[in-house]
Design an enzyme around this catalytic site. Structure first.
Site, PDB file in Angstrom:
ATOM      1  CB  SER A 198      18.148  17.125   0.504  1.00 22.24           C
ATOM      2  OG  SER A 198      18.289  18.213   1.363  1.00 22.24           O
ATOM      3  CB  SER A 227      15.859  18.162   3.766  1.00 21.98           C
ATOM      4  OG  SER A 227      15.709  17.982   2.372  1.00 21.98           O
ATOM      5  CE  LYS A 239      12.870  15.835   1.451  1.00 20.12           C
ATOM      6  NZ  LYS A 239      14.098  16.367   0.813  1.00 20.12           N
TER       7      LYS A 239
HETATM    8  N1  GLN Z   1      21.087  21.439   3.064  1.00 15.76           N
HETATM    9  C1  GLN Z   1      20.711  22.237   1.952  1.00 15.76           C
HETATM   10  C2  GLN Z   1      19.757  23.317   2.383  1.00 15.76           C
HETATM   11  O1  GLN Z   1      19.493  23.395   3.524  1.00 15.76           O
HETATM   12  C3  GLN Z   1      20.132  21.389   0.872  1.00 15.76           C
HETATM   13  C4  GLN Z   1      18.723  21.020   1.114  1.00 15.76           C
HETATM   14  C5  GLN Z   1      18.146  20.188  -0.005  1.00 15.76           C
HETATM   15  O2  GLN Z   1      18.876  19.659  -0.833  1.00 15.76           O
HETATM   16  N2  GLN Z   1      16.827  20.133  -0.034  1.00 15.76           N
HETATM   17  O3  GLN Z   1      19.281  24.079   1.623  1.00 15.76           O
END
Ligand code: GLN
Length: 480
Positions: free
Chosen positions: A166, A142, A67
């Site tokens: 994410s 994400s 990532k």
């Molecule tokens: N969707 C969650 C957020 O926006 C989790 C994001 C993540 O796990 N990096 O914070």
């Protein structure tokens, strides 16, 4: 058709001389070049990656992607943010270093929501990642780029990061396996920090066995991450065939937050039935505070983000290099360098920490986190693992939630409890709703990745999803 097998099969076939590691890397790069215009799963890649001669180690030259928030020496690492445009990692983080040591071959970096803040990979300077099952839909986020890259067979292994879901949510949306180990199991060194008490690195793979193989290389203490754990690393691959006979598994009972539409409810029930048929006993469990996870998470994560992102002070990083005054330079870099969602998080987090509000917001959220953690401790006195849907729905349409932050945040409801408690969690593809994949989540006790893999593999045996994915995505496969 060029072959692009999963991780374990790649390793076996390279070892047995069935094909070369270079050939496999070339096949993957060709696939990325053919499909990335459509899916936008990779942010950038190394077109020369197939040149190096790698074939030793437990991963034998099998390709992997990172990532775009994970450092690897000499590679562009931008967190899909304008503020890090052109930034090259000066060192390799723990996760990349371990994969390299294990003989895996780095191909490139995958798309993500800016600084990992989001659930759809729409908040990216590179534009959204498209879901390989339906390009009008989100791949999740994400780590949406990693999930789409694995689902579309661009690469057999991609690392993601999971702060609040994410890895698991995009895995569910794209029909692949996503695993977030216990907080502290995988070194966070070289992971660009979002919310340090929650951030964790994990895997996206086509099946549970591939995840087990990769995690065995990834887990372990690292002196460069003070929160990484020194506990012994369990062998995970022997767990794959153990089954769940005689085990007890928990199903959270709360009516307030376990509200599912008919399609996702049916898929979840099928998972419960499959585990029962495999000989495990379902037990209803109480997690009375889990319904407050969204509120607690979005205070704690934003508070930590507001502090972590202060390092982009507008001087060292940012698109603008010159200005009349220092203040103008700092302002220009921070206001042009961060996207709207990142700014929203910094503002929310700064507010939650500000004098006069810190007790009412941040500290209260921390107390709620402790209550959630205690709920889990109690529940795990009676069960070996738990199951819960990964997401309330299958992949939503691009644009459906991107202008409505609250509805985006609420879609994280089922992944957040395990994040707040630091537990190991997996999402396994378990069925389709109107032709789109859904995942079932498994939660295990702290440090019990062995149980996580054992239960996930049992669930996978009941739903051999690889065949379904391959058939559904055949048109993509033919494209390269
Ligand atoms: N969707 C969650 C957020 O926006 C989790 C994001 C993540 O796990 N990096 O914070």
């Amino acid at each position: 058709m060029p072959e692009r097998p999963g991780l374990r099969e790649s390793v076996e076939r390279i070892r047995s001389g069935n094909f070369s590691s270079r050939e496999l890397a070339e096949n993957c790069l060709r696939r990325i070049e053919a499909l990335n215009g459509k899916l936008n799963a990779f942010a950038h890649w190394d077109a020369d990656a197939a040149k190096a001669d790698i074939q030793d180690g437990p991963l034998a030259g099998a390709p992997y992607a990172l990532k775009d928030n994970l450092c690897r020496e000499g590679t562009l690492t931008t967190c899909a943010s304008k503020i890090l445009e052109g930034w090259i990692s000066p060192y390799s983080g723990g996760a990349a270093a371990r994969l390299d040591e294990a003989g895996a071959r780095y191909l490139g970096k995958t798309n993500m929501d800016e600084f990992a803040m989001g659930s759809s990979t729409e908040y990216s300077v590179y534009g959204p990642t498209k879901n390989p099952w339906d390009s009008s839909r989100s791949a999740g986020g994400s780590s949406g780029g990693s999930a789409a890259a694995v689902a579309s067979e661009m690469v057999p292994l991609a690392l993601g990061t999971d702060t609040g879901g994410s890895i698991r949510q995009p895995a569910a949306f794209c029909g692949v396996v996503g695993i977030k180990p216990t907080y502290g199991r995988v070194s966070r060194s070289g992971l660009v920090a979002f919310a340090s008490s929650l951030d964790q690195i994990g895997t996206l793979t086509r099946d549970v066995g591939d995840a087990a193989l990769a995690l065995e290389s990834l887990m372990g203490q690292d002196p460069l991450d003070a929160t990484s754990l020194g506990e012994a690393i369990p062998a995970l691959q022997p767990e794959l065939d153990r089954g769940v006979k005689g085990l007890k598994f928990g199903i959270p009972a709360e009516d307030q937050w376990m509200q599912l539409d008919a399609g996702p409810a049916r898929v979840f029930q099928d998972s419960v039935d499959a585990l029962r048929e495999a000989g495990a006993e379902p037990v209803e469990i109480a997690l009375p505070h889990a319904q407050h996870s969204v509120a607690a998470y979005y205070l704690i994560a934003t508070a930590e983000a507001s502090s972590n992102l202060a390092r982009y002070d507008g001087l060292r990083f940012g698109p603008r290099r010159e200005a009349e005054t220092l203040e103008e330079l700092l302002l220009a870099n921070r206001s042009q360098g961060f996207g709207a969602e990142v700014k929203r998080r910094i503002l929310l987090g700064t507010f939650a920490l500000s004098a006069g509000y810190v007790e009412a917001y941040y500290q209260r959220a921390q107390k709620t986190r402790t209550l959630i953690r205690n709920d889990f401790q109690k529940a795990f006195e009676t069960v070996d693992f738990m199951v819960i849907p990964t997401t309330p729905t299958a992949a939503f349409h691009l644009g459906e939630k991107s202008d409505d932050p609250l509805s985006m945040y609420l879609s994280d409801i089922y992944t957040l409890p395990a994040s707040l408690a630091g537990l190991p969690a997996a999402s396994v593809p378990c069925g389709l709703d109107a032709g789109l994949p859904l995942g079932t989540q498994i939660w295990a006790k702290t440090l019990d990745e062995a149980m996580l893999i054992r239960a996930a593999a049992s669930l996978e045996r009941a739903f051999p999803f690889g065949e379904i994915r391959r058939a559904a995505l055949a048109s993509l496969v033919e494209a390269s």
